[in-house]
Design a protein around this motif. Structure first.
Motif, PDB file in Angstrom:
ATOM      1  N   LEU A  23     138.669  46.858  76.205  1.00 45.78           N
ATOM      2  CA  LEU A  23     137.240  46.924  75.169  1.00 45.78           C
ATOM      3  C   LEU A  23     136.918  45.792  74.813  1.00 45.78           C
ATOM      4  O   LEU A  23     136.219  44.509  74.633  1.00 45.78           O
ATOM      5  N   ILE A  24     138.089  45.366  73.905  1.00 46.35           N
ATOM      6  CA  ILE A  24     137.917  44.285  72.636  1.00 46.35           C
ATOM      7  C   ILE A  24     137.882  43.000  74.101  1.00 46.35           C
ATOM      8  O   ILE A  24     137.003  42.311  73.094  1.00 46.35           O
ATOM      9  N   HIS A  25     138.020  43.047  74.582  1.00 43.80           N
ATOM     10  CA  HIS A  25     138.848  41.698  75.341  1.00 43.80           C
ATOM     11  C   HIS A  25     137.838  41.188  76.273  1.00 43.80           C
ATOM     12  O   HIS A  25     136.516  40.103  76.726  1.00 43.80           O
ATOM     13  N   GLN A  26     136.718  42.270  76.592  1.00 42.66           N
ATOM     14  CA  GLN A  26     135.783  42.039  77.363  1.00 42.66           C
ATOM     15  C   GLN A  26     134.722  42.353  76.548  1.00 42.66           C
ATOM     16  O   GLN A  26     133.788  41.201  77.310  1.00 42.66           O
ATOM     17  N   VAL A  27     134.049  42.937  75.134  1.00 41.60           N
ATOM     18  CA  VAL A  27     133.184  42.684  74.804  1.00 41.60           C
ATOM     19  C   VAL A  27     133.250  40.900  74.545  1.00 41.60           C
ATOM     20  O   VAL A  27     132.492  40.431  73.674  1.00 41.60           O
ATOM     21  N   GLN A  28     134.288  40.042  74.275  1.00 45.95           N
ATOM     22  CA  GLN A  28     134.768  38.606  74.016  1.00 45.95           C
ATOM     23  C   GLN A  28     134.760  37.370  75.135  1.00 45.95           C
ATOM     24  O   GLN A  28     134.639  36.704  74.703  1.00 45.95           O
ATOM     25  N   GLY A  29     134.807  38.695  76.139  1.00 49.87           N
ATOM     26  CA  GLY A  29     134.034  37.834  77.434  1.00 49.87           C
ATOM     27  C   GLY A  29     135.643  36.817  78.000  1.00 49.87           C
ATOM     28  O   GLY A  29     135.280  36.463  78.699  1.00 49.87           O
TER      29      GLY A  29
ATOM     30  N   LEU B 258     134.412  42.836  60.914  1.00 47.34           N
ATOM     31  CA  LEU B 258     135.514  42.748  60.979  1.00 47.34           C
ATOM     32  C   LEU B 258     135.561  44.146  62.324  1.00 47.34           C
ATOM     33  O   LEU B 258     135.587  45.064  61.446  1.00 47.34           O
ATOM     34  N   VAL B 259     135.708  44.227  63.672  1.00 47.54           N
ATOM     35  CA  VAL B 259     135.818  44.905  64.850  1.00 47.54           C
ATOM     36  C   VAL B 259     137.023  45.646  64.859  1.00 47.54           C
ATOM     37  O   VAL B 259     137.839  44.480  64.875  1.00 47.54           O
ATOM     38  N   ILE B 260     137.660  46.662  64.875  1.00 45.25           N
ATOM     39  CA  ILE B 260     138.682  46.969  64.417  1.00 45.25           C
ATOM     40  C   ILE B 260     138.919  48.446  66.037  1.00 45.25           C
ATOM     41  O   ILE B 260     138.585  49.226  65.443  1.00 45.25           O
ATOM     42  N   GLY B 261     139.912  47.966  66.997  1.00 44.63           N
ATOM     43  CA  GLY B 261     140.098  49.055  68.116  1.00 44.63           C
ATOM     44  C   GLY B 261     140.873  49.409  68.388  1.00 44.63           C
ATOM     45  O   GLY B 261     142.148  48.600  68.323  1.00 44.63           O
ATOM     46  N   ASP B 262     141.170  50.481  69.377  1.00 44.98           N
ATOM     47  CA  ASP B 262     142.234  50.393  69.524  1.00 44.98           C
ATOM     48  C   ASP B 262     142.078  50.144  71.283  1.00 44.98           C
ATOM     49  O   ASP B 262     143.565  50.679  72.057  1.00 44.98           O
TER      50      ASP B 262
ATOM     51  N   LYS C 243     126.627  36.293  61.768  1.00 50.74           N
ATOM     52  CA  LYS C 243     126.962  34.949  61.557  1.00 50.74           C
ATOM     53  C   LYS C 243     128.800  35.386  62.158  1.00 50.74           C
ATOM     54  O   LYS C 243     129.501  33.729  62.603  1.00 50.74           O
ATOM     55  N   LYS C 244     128.813  36.156  61.674  1.00 45.55           N
ATOM     56  CA  LYS C 244     131.027  36.096  62.042  1.00 45.55           C
ATOM     57  C   LYS C 244     131.016  37.567  62.276  1.00 45.55           C
ATOM     58  O   LYS C 244     130.296  38.213  61.223  1.00 45.55           O
ATOM     59  N   ILE C 245     132.072  37.280  63.382  1.00 45.13           N
ATOM     60  CA  ILE C 245     132.421  38.121  64.197  1.00 45.13           C
ATOM     61  C   ILE C 245     133.662  39.010  64.143  1.00 45.13           C
ATOM     62  O   ILE C 245     133.947  37.040  65.013  1.00 45.13           O
ATOM     63  N   GLU C 246     134.885  39.497  64.135  1.00 39.78           N
ATOM     64  CA  GLU C 246     135.943  39.468  65.091  1.00 39.78           C
ATOM     65  C   GLU C 246     136.526  40.759  64.800  1.00 39.78           C
ATOM     66  O   GLU C 246     136.022  41.971  64.802  1.00 39.78           O
ATOM     67  N   PHE C 247     137.325  40.655  66.234  1.00 38.07           N
ATOM     68  CA  PHE C 247     137.945  41.565  66.913  1.00 38.07           C
ATOM     69  C   PHE C 247     139.226  42.016  66.364  1.00 38.07           C
ATOM     70  O   PHE C 247     139.746  40.785  67.195  1.00 38.07           O
ATOM     71  N   ARG C 248     139.960  42.842  66.193  1.00 36.34           N
ATOM     72  CA  ARG C 248     141.251  43.127  66.269  1.00 36.34           C
ATOM     73  C   ARG C 248     141.635  44.320  66.810  1.00 36.34           C
ATOM     74  O   ARG C 248     140.937  44.933  66.825  1.00 36.34           O
ATOM     75  N   HIS C 249     142.924  44.111  67.767  1.00 33.38           N
ATOM     76  CA  HIS C 249     143.410  45.551  67.989  1.00 33.38           C
ATOM     77  C   HIS C 249     144.242  46.015  67.245  1.00 33.38           C
ATOM     78  O   HIS C 249     145.112  45.238  67.167  1.00 33.38           O
ATOM     79  N   THR C 250     143.640  47.347  66.933  1.00 37.88           N
ATOM     80  CA  THR C 250     145.248  47.976  66.972  1.00 37.88           C
ATOM     81  C   THR C 250     146.084  49.344  67.429  1.00 37.88           C
ATOM     82  O   THR C 250     144.899  50.326  67.976  1.00 37.88           O
ATOM     83  N   PRO C 251     147.045  49.232  67.455  1.00 38.23           N
ATOM     84  CA  PRO C 251     147.067  50.088  68.849  1.00 38.23           C
ATOM     85  C   PRO C 251     146.751  51.482  68.191  1.00 38.23           C
ATOM     86  O   PRO C 251     147.119  51.670  67.593  1.00 38.23           O
TER      87      PRO C 251
END
Length: 191
Positions: A19-25, A11-15, A49-57
């Motif tokens: 960048l999160i949307h760019q990495v996800q394509g 689980l990748v949490i970023g602010d 196997k599984k990777i999830e991106f989540r935006h946190t302000p």
């Protein structure tokens, strides 16, 4: 590092939402300088196997900011070994903690006040400590017996000892200073 540790789900949490949307394509990358990093991150993503991106302000991501600050202050050796960092979360903020009395019985600002009053230093201190007192004293203002700390907006905050500070905090939390005030009015009322 996660790949080296054989982690399968991440689980990748970023602010940084862009960048999160760019990495996800999901969004295109227009900046040529960041494109190689985005491509590398996308290649790494395929190895999980599984990777999830989540935006946190950023306002809700104080913990990550603190970790980044600590990381920037630590000198890392040239090895790939990383020391574990134990973190314990307190149930209350630091400003709720009980203030203890000064060990020598003098207020915390005594050395600064003595320097501003008499241009004297405490006995037995080093030249480095003297320099620190001189530097700190620049941010204070002495009016007769009362010491004030200068604020960036040219305000003055009255310096108080631990007994007075405890009394003020008890009054503020008890509502003695009045209810529903903003910080500025509350400060004026306390002073």
């Amino acid at each position: 590092m996660a790949l080296d540790m054989d982690i399968n789900e991440l689980l990748v949490i970023g602010d940084y939402d862009l960048l999160i949307h760019q990495v996800q394509g999901e969004w295109a990358t227009k900046n040529d300088k960041i494109l190689p990093y985005i491509n590398l991150a996308q290649r790494f993503c395929k190895r999980f196997k599984k990777i999830e991106f989540r935006h946190t302000p950023r306002a809700q991501n104080e913990f990550a900011d603190v970790l980044a600050t600590i990381s920037s202050m630590v000198q890392h050796p040239e090895s790939s070994h990383i020391d574990l960092l134990e973190i314990s979360l307190k149930e209350k903020h630091a400003y709720y903690s009980y203030m203890e009395g000064e060990p020598d019985g003098k207020p915390w600002y005594n050395d600064i006040k003595m320097y501003l009053e008499k241009r004297e230093y405490p006995e037995g201190i080093t030249s480095s400590q003297k320099k620190t007192i001189r530097r700190m004293a620049n941010g204070f203002f002495l009016n007769k017996e009362i010491l004030y700390k200068r604020t960036p907006d040219f305000g003055l905050l009255r310096c108080v000892d631990v007994v007075k500070a405890t009394k003020l905090l008890e009054e503020v939390h008890a509502g003695t200073c009045g209810p529903h005030m903003n910080g500025f009015l509350l400060t004026k009322k306390i002073l």
